[in-house]
Write an enzyme that holds these catalytic residues in place. Sequence first.
Site, PDB file in Angstrom:
ATOM      1  N   LYS A  37       0.826  -1.272   0.140  1.00  0.00           N
ATOM      2  CA  LYS A  37      -0.130  -0.261   0.158  1.00  0.00           C
ATOM      3  C   LYS A  37       0.989   1.277   0.129  1.00  0.00           C
ATOM      4  O   LYS A  37       2.034   1.121   0.327  1.00  0.00           O
ATOM      5  CB  LYS A  37      -0.770  -0.171   1.185  1.00  0.00           C
ATOM      6  N   ARG A 135     -10.679  -0.472  14.745  1.00  0.00           N
ATOM      7  CA  ARG A 135     -10.289   0.369  13.703  1.00  0.00           C
ATOM      8  C   ARG A 135     -11.103  -0.115  12.649  1.00  0.00           C
ATOM      9  O   ARG A 135     -11.977   0.638  11.787  1.00  0.00           O
ATOM     10  CB  ARG A 135      -8.731   0.367  13.529  1.00  0.00           C
ATOM     11  N   TYR A 257      17.343  29.494  10.714  1.00  0.00           N
ATOM     12  CA  TYR A 257      16.334  30.556  10.890  1.00  0.00           C
ATOM     13  C   TYR A 257      15.960  30.723  12.322  1.00  0.00           C
ATOM     14  O   TYR A 257      16.144  29.712  13.202  1.00  0.00           O
ATOM     15  CB  TYR A 257      14.738  30.122  10.608  1.00  0.00           C
ATOM     16  N   MET A 304      13.609  23.518   4.450  1.00  0.00           N
ATOM     17  CA  MET A 304      13.223  22.704   3.242  1.00  0.00           C
ATOM     18  C   MET A 304      13.893  21.923   2.494  1.00  0.00           C
ATOM     19  O   MET A 304      13.853  20.936   2.043  1.00  0.00           O
ATOM     20  CB  MET A 304      12.140  23.638   2.697  1.00  0.00           C
TER      21      MET A 304
HETATM   22  C1  PLP Z   1      -0.547  -1.919   6.873  1.00  0.00           C
HETATM   23  C2  PLP Z   1      -0.937  -3.139   7.195  1.00  0.00           C
HETATM   24  C3  PLP Z   1      -0.199  -4.282   7.487  1.00  0.00           C
HETATM   25  C4  PLP Z   1       1.252  -4.292   7.428  1.00  0.00           C
HETATM   26  O1  PLP Z   1       1.671  -3.616   8.578  1.00  0.00           O
HETATM   27  P1  PLP Z   1       3.375  -3.596   8.954  1.00  0.00           P
HETATM   28  O2  PLP Z   1       3.431  -3.167  10.229  1.00  0.00           O
HETATM   29  O3  PLP Z   1       3.642  -2.642   7.992  1.00  0.00           O
HETATM   30  O4  PLP Z   1       4.014  -4.978   8.492  1.00  0.00           O
HETATM   31  C5  PLP Z   1      -0.913  -5.673   7.642  1.00  0.00           C
HETATM   32  N1  PLP Z   1      -2.119  -5.717   7.541  1.00  0.00           N
HETATM   33  C6  PLP Z   1      -3.185  -4.804   7.261  1.00  0.00           C
HETATM   34  C7  PLP Z   1      -4.398  -4.616   7.713  1.00  0.00           C
HETATM   35  C8  PLP Z   1      -2.362  -3.285   7.429  1.00  0.00           C
HETATM   36  O5  PLP Z   1      -3.199  -2.297   7.400  1.00  0.00           O
END
Ligand code: PLP
Length: 359
Positions: A37, A135, A257, A304
């Site tokens: 993702k 969640r 700054y 930046m």
């Molecule tokens: C992001 C996510 C993962 C991966 O988690 P990591 O801590 O990066 O290994 C696995 N399962 C779900 C549902 C996630 O949202």
Amino acid sequence: MTSPSQARLTIDLAALAHNFAVITEQAGGAEVAPVVKADGYGLGAGRIARRLMAEGARSFFVARLSEGEALRAALGPEPTIYVLDGLASGAAARLVAAELTPILSTVAQVGAARAWAAANGGLAVGLQADTGMNRQGFTPQEVQALAQSRVALDGFNIRLVMSHLGSGSEPDDPRNGEQLAGFRALRSLFPESRASLAASGGIFLDPDYHFDMVRPGISLYGGGPREIPDPRLRAVARLTAPILDVRGLRPGDRVGYGSSFTAHRPMRIAVVGAGYADGVIRAAKVGGHAWLAGALRPLVVVTMDLLVIEIGDAPAEVGEHVELLGPNVLLDELAAAAGTVAHEVLVRLSTRAERVYLD
Ligand SMILES: *Cc1c(COP(=O)(O)O)cnc(C)c1O
């Protein structure tokens, strides 16, 4: 065009393959389904996933529908691609066109999937149960109701039943055992579906958490499963940037700054061509480091486009690259200095840095 003063992000696909092998070994016989993702945690989902396919991965997870569509285009028809967002109403045609498998998490999504399946035939899906993270996912009561109501699930091929741990990076948290027990009970209602509970934390917790499939994200990219560096894993992302200037400061001299940094003794500093626009989190100026001439050098200012490090009496040449993240400046340590998690450090790496993939 790259300019000589540009930061460089090197993405080491051999290190990624190494981490995949370590995780595969740790996971026993469970399938290792990489989580790519957020554009592969900022490192390029297409390149990352193609390399992992070459290493044997057959299933992947993304969060958004659009990420799934892009990944399908990059990987071709073979792998299973699960979409954690599930199925928004009206999205079924796109999911089916890209042969994506939604992970359903709400009763409304089941309704949308049923409507599609009634009109168009079967649909492959996964189900996410909430076992205590509060969640995303069906409540245990909803999962039981779904299992009892065969009509509700008519026309679905439920490939996967999954849940997610809230404290997988903390082995001593009793919540892990509670979530495990809850998940066992729920997955037993779907004996024909495969089961998945563990992300990076859970994979390294105990074999009880592995089930049929594990879902590593951060550990593939080199972040430790306990949010501290793990020597078994290699750094995948290496950010470097050139020294633009080397200066001496006298006591009382300020840098950057306002009064963000004042020298209290004579010191040598190097000005480096990277800043928070390249993904170096500004908060890391306290406690963060860069690597130069074989040692860690404290960050003192992050703006930046430029940052400043204190270099003691180290040899330092203008044009020479210092490491800001990588095998010497460890992801988990930078995250701790910046008051965040390794995941956020990676996804903030911007596209301004020149990108180089190493096979
Ligand atoms: C992001 C996510 C993962 C991966 O988690 P990591 O801590 O990066 O290994 C696995 N399962 C779900 C549902 C996630 O949202």
